[in-house]
Design a protein around this motif. Structure first.
Motif, PDB file in Angstrom:
ATOM      1  N   LYS A 114       2.525   1.876  -3.400  1.00  0.00           N
ATOM      2  CA  LYS A 114       1.635   2.262  -4.468  1.00  0.00           C
ATOM      3  C   LYS A 114       1.402   3.503  -4.224  1.00  0.00           C
ATOM      4  O   LYS A 114       1.106   4.428  -5.344  1.00  0.00           O
ATOM      5  CB  LYS A 114       0.027   1.307  -4.149  1.00  0.00           C
ATOM      6  CG  LYS A 114       0.383   0.168  -4.743  1.00  0.00           C
ATOM      7  CD  LYS A 114       0.332  -0.215  -6.079  1.00  0.00           C
ATOM      8  CE  LYS A 114      -0.578   0.091  -6.753  1.00  0.00           C
ATOM      9  NZ  LYS A 114      -0.449  -0.467  -8.474  1.00  0.00           N
ATOM     10  N   GLU A 115       1.129   4.176  -3.167  1.00  0.00           N
ATOM     11  CA  GLU A 115       0.913   5.449  -2.561  1.00  0.00           C
ATOM     12  C   GLU A 115       2.112   6.454  -3.256  1.00  0.00           C
ATOM     13  O   GLU A 115       1.848   7.486  -3.701  1.00  0.00           O
ATOM     14  CB  GLU A 115       0.681   5.953  -1.197  1.00  0.00           C
ATOM     15  CG  GLU A 115      -0.506   5.280  -0.707  1.00  0.00           C
ATOM     16  CD  GLU A 115      -0.526   5.562   0.738  1.00  0.00           C
ATOM     17  OE1 GLU A 115       0.299   5.874   1.372  1.00  0.00           O
ATOM     18  OE2 GLU A 115      -1.577   4.902   1.555  1.00  0.00           O
ATOM     19  N   LYS A 116       3.379   5.801  -3.450  1.00  0.00           N
ATOM     20  CA  LYS A 116       4.498   6.460  -3.929  1.00  0.00           C
ATOM     21  C   LYS A 116       4.622   6.428  -5.444  1.00  0.00           C
ATOM     22  O   LYS A 116       5.599   6.753  -6.037  1.00  0.00           O
ATOM     23  CB  LYS A 116       5.768   5.954  -3.339  1.00  0.00           C
ATOM     24  CG  LYS A 116       5.941   6.310  -1.769  1.00  0.00           C
ATOM     25  CD  LYS A 116       6.981   5.712  -1.305  1.00  0.00           C
ATOM     26  CE  LYS A 116       7.054   5.880   0.162  1.00  0.00           C
ATOM     27  NZ  LYS A 116       7.519   7.443   0.499  1.00  0.00           N
ATOM     28  N   GLY A 117       3.637   5.615  -5.964  1.00  0.00           N
ATOM     29  CA  GLY A 117       3.519   5.535  -7.412  1.00  0.00           C
ATOM     30  C   GLY A 117       4.172   4.199  -8.229  1.00  0.00           C
ATOM     31  O   GLY A 117       4.558   4.466  -9.234  1.00  0.00           O
ATOM     32  N   GLN A 172       0.853  -1.275  -0.078  1.00  0.00           N
ATOM     33  CA  GLN A 172       0.052  -0.020   0.001  1.00  0.00           C
ATOM     34  C   GLN A 172       0.812   1.227   0.107  1.00  0.00           C
ATOM     35  O   GLN A 172       0.598   2.165  -0.655  1.00  0.00           O
ATOM     36  CB  GLN A 172      -0.900  -0.026   0.998  1.00  0.00           C
ATOM     37  CG  GLN A 172      -1.755   1.075   1.288  1.00  0.00           C
ATOM     38  CD  GLN A 172      -2.806   1.248   2.595  1.00  0.00           C
ATOM     39  OE1 GLN A 172      -3.004   0.019   2.975  1.00  0.00           O
ATOM     40  NE2 GLN A 172      -2.931   2.152   3.028  1.00  0.00           N
ATOM     41  N   LYS A 173       1.823   1.354   0.758  1.00  0.00           N
ATOM     42  CA  LYS A 173       2.876   2.423   0.857  1.00  0.00           C
ATOM     43  C   LYS A 173       3.499   2.677  -0.302  1.00  0.00           C
ATOM     44  O   LYS A 173       3.520   3.710  -0.898  1.00  0.00           O
ATOM     45  CB  LYS A 173       3.611   2.116   2.047  1.00  0.00           C
ATOM     46  CG  LYS A 173       3.298   2.104   3.481  1.00  0.00           C
ATOM     47  CD  LYS A 173       3.078   3.469   3.820  1.00  0.00           C
ATOM     48  CE  LYS A 173       2.418   3.307   5.260  1.00  0.00           C
ATOM     49  NZ  LYS A 173       1.980   4.976   5.905  1.00  0.00           N
TER      50      LYS A 173
END
Length: 480
Positions: A77-80, A74-75
């Motif tokens: 994915k949040e960073k792209g 999740q972390k």
């Protein structure tokens, strides 16, 4: 060229054939062959680079914080980062390395029980749909189980389920091993000191004691987790009703006629027989009377020195006013404790409503501490002017001095002791024994105005010349 020759030699080709196919001298082929035999030439291992290698240090930081692979994914994915969960999971597994092997924990008969909760889904309680959980206690040696379907994971429910399990077994294990209780309500309340104390007290009453599983040691709680999976997959999934009352009735039948008489998958033995013949004889006998369950809550002591419980008010020593205390209410008694679990008050429970149940000793402490000696001591801390003012205040207003001197003492929050002492001295000179006079003198610095020795204000203010008050407050003197 070296690796081409090595591959062709491994395929069984002759030196002459290799020389002809590759276009090199036979001596060169022999030289390469000898070097391969001596281990000088090895086939390179091609390592595929992962797109997560650029985030390796960051992922290691997440692992040090005990983040799961799901949370790390999740972390990222949040960073792209374009990566699948399975890719993150494999990369995390590679960073962690192989798991440490462990020896299965074998418990002797009567020694241990394991307990936990598992979510059981929605059921109808006759009024509305409610969330439910399965409580499980499993005896580690025999795998003899007790289950209960509950609608919350509160401490009273947790303790009640233990008592019901002991009574179902007809005996008590030596220790009860609990999971670290990740379930919401239990985790929030259970590990506060007073709750730990109550849970341990309940187990102590039955001759048992609690022990918690170590974090990230699944082998220590594997038996009860297997029991939760078993009841979910075999009872909950096969249940045809969503009525809570009916489900509880079916669960009791299933425990007796299915769960505990099956051949257990690990031990290959029948839990009911192992329990009856080997485990129960070694367990602790039940006490003569059932443990009394308590209501355990917190309250903040109000300004009257009482706490509220079931619409009544119970006193505590007055030095606890404004502090948070905990209480334990049984059938007849209410016991109140401070933060260190010291008992500070005991009251008989009142069956009425809106009543104040007060221990006179609690109130006497206030009266003794707030007598004239107490106020005199406080005035001594301010100065001699305050002491003189206080003595004359008691003489002039014996029934009112408590509230007035409290007001004067409260000025210490705003002004220095020397300023208050000077103000009291000036008010005392003019015989003006009111809180407002002292306060105004402090506010306006009137103690610096020279006092006229011929001016005197006495009594309650009636019958005095009004110009005397102007002189007291430093105002303009009136002409006669």
């Amino acid at each position: 060229m070296y690796y081409t020759v090595k591959t062709m030699l491994e395929q069984g080709k002759s030196i002459s054939g290799i020389s002809k196919d590759v276009g090199i001298d036979r001596k060169t082929v022999r030289n390469i062959r000898d070097r391969i035999r001596e281990g000088e030439i090895k086939t390179p291992v091609m390592q595929k680079r992962s797109k997560l290698d650029n985030y390796k240090e960051e992922i290691i930081g997440y692992l040090e914080k005990e983040f799961s692979a799901v949370l790390i994914h999740q972390k990222l994915k949040e960073k792209g980062v374009d990566i699948t969960y399975s890719g993150v999971k494999k990369y995390v597994r590679k960073l962690k390395g192989p798991k440490d092997p462990h020896v299965p924990i074998i418990s002797p008969p009567g020694k241990e029980a394991q307990v936990d909760f598992g979510y059981a889904g929605y059921f109808n309680n006759g009024v509305k749909k409610v969330n439910t959980w399965i409580f499980c206690m499993r005896l580690s040696f025999s795998r003899y189980d007790y289950y209960e379907l509950v609608t919350d994971q509160s401490i009273p429910t947790f303790i009640r389920c233990h008592i019901n399990a002991f009574e179902y077994f007809g005996a008590v294990p030596e220790i009860v091993k609990i999971d670290n209780l990740k379930a919401g309500v239990l985790e929030a309340n259970f590990y506060e000191p007073e709750i730990q104390h109550e849970y341990a007290s309940m187990l102590s009453y039955y001759g048992s004691s609690p022990i918690t599983c170590k974090v990230r040691r699944p082998e220590e709680k594997g038996k009860v987790e297997s029991a939760i999976k078993y009841v979910k997959n075999n009872f909950i999934k096969g249940l045809e009703t969503k009525d809570l009352k009916a489900a509880r009735k079916e669960l009791k039948k299933w425990i007796i006629y299915t769960c505990n008489i099956r051949i257990h998958g690990t031990t290959r033995k029948i839990p009911a027989e192992e329990f009856k013949n080997k485990e129960k004889p070694l367990m602790i006998s039940l006490p003569a009377e059932r443990y009394e369950r308590y209501i355990i809550e917190k309250r903040r002591v109000n300004r009257y020195g009482h706490i509220s419980f079931r619409y009544n008010y119970y006193s505590v020593p007055d030095n606890y006013v404004g502090e948070e205390v905990s209480f334990k209410a049984g059938r007849d008694l209410l016991r109140i404790y401070d933060k260190e679990h010291n008992e500070i008050a005991v009251h008989a429970l009142d069956k009425g409503m809106g009543n104040f149940i007060t221990n006179e000793d609690h109130i006497l402490k206030t009266k003794k501490r707030r007598n004239s000696a107490y106020y005199e001591e406080k005035c001594k801390q301010i100065g001699p002017g305050a002491v003189s003012f206080f003595h004359n205040l008691m003489l002039n207003k014996p029934k009112e001095y408590h509230r007035l001197i409290q007001g004067v003492l409260s000025l210490r929050k705003l002004y220095s002791d020397s300023r208050i002492d000077s103000a009291c001295l000036r008010a005392d000179k003019f015989g003006c024994y009111t809180f407002k006079s002292v306060k105004r003198i402090c506010e306006e610095g009137l103690f610096e105005v020279p006092a006229d020795p011929n001016i005197s204000v006495t009594g309650g203010g009636y019958g005095n010349n009004l110009k005397d008050y102007d002189n007291l407050s430093g105002g303009v003197k009136w002409s006669s």
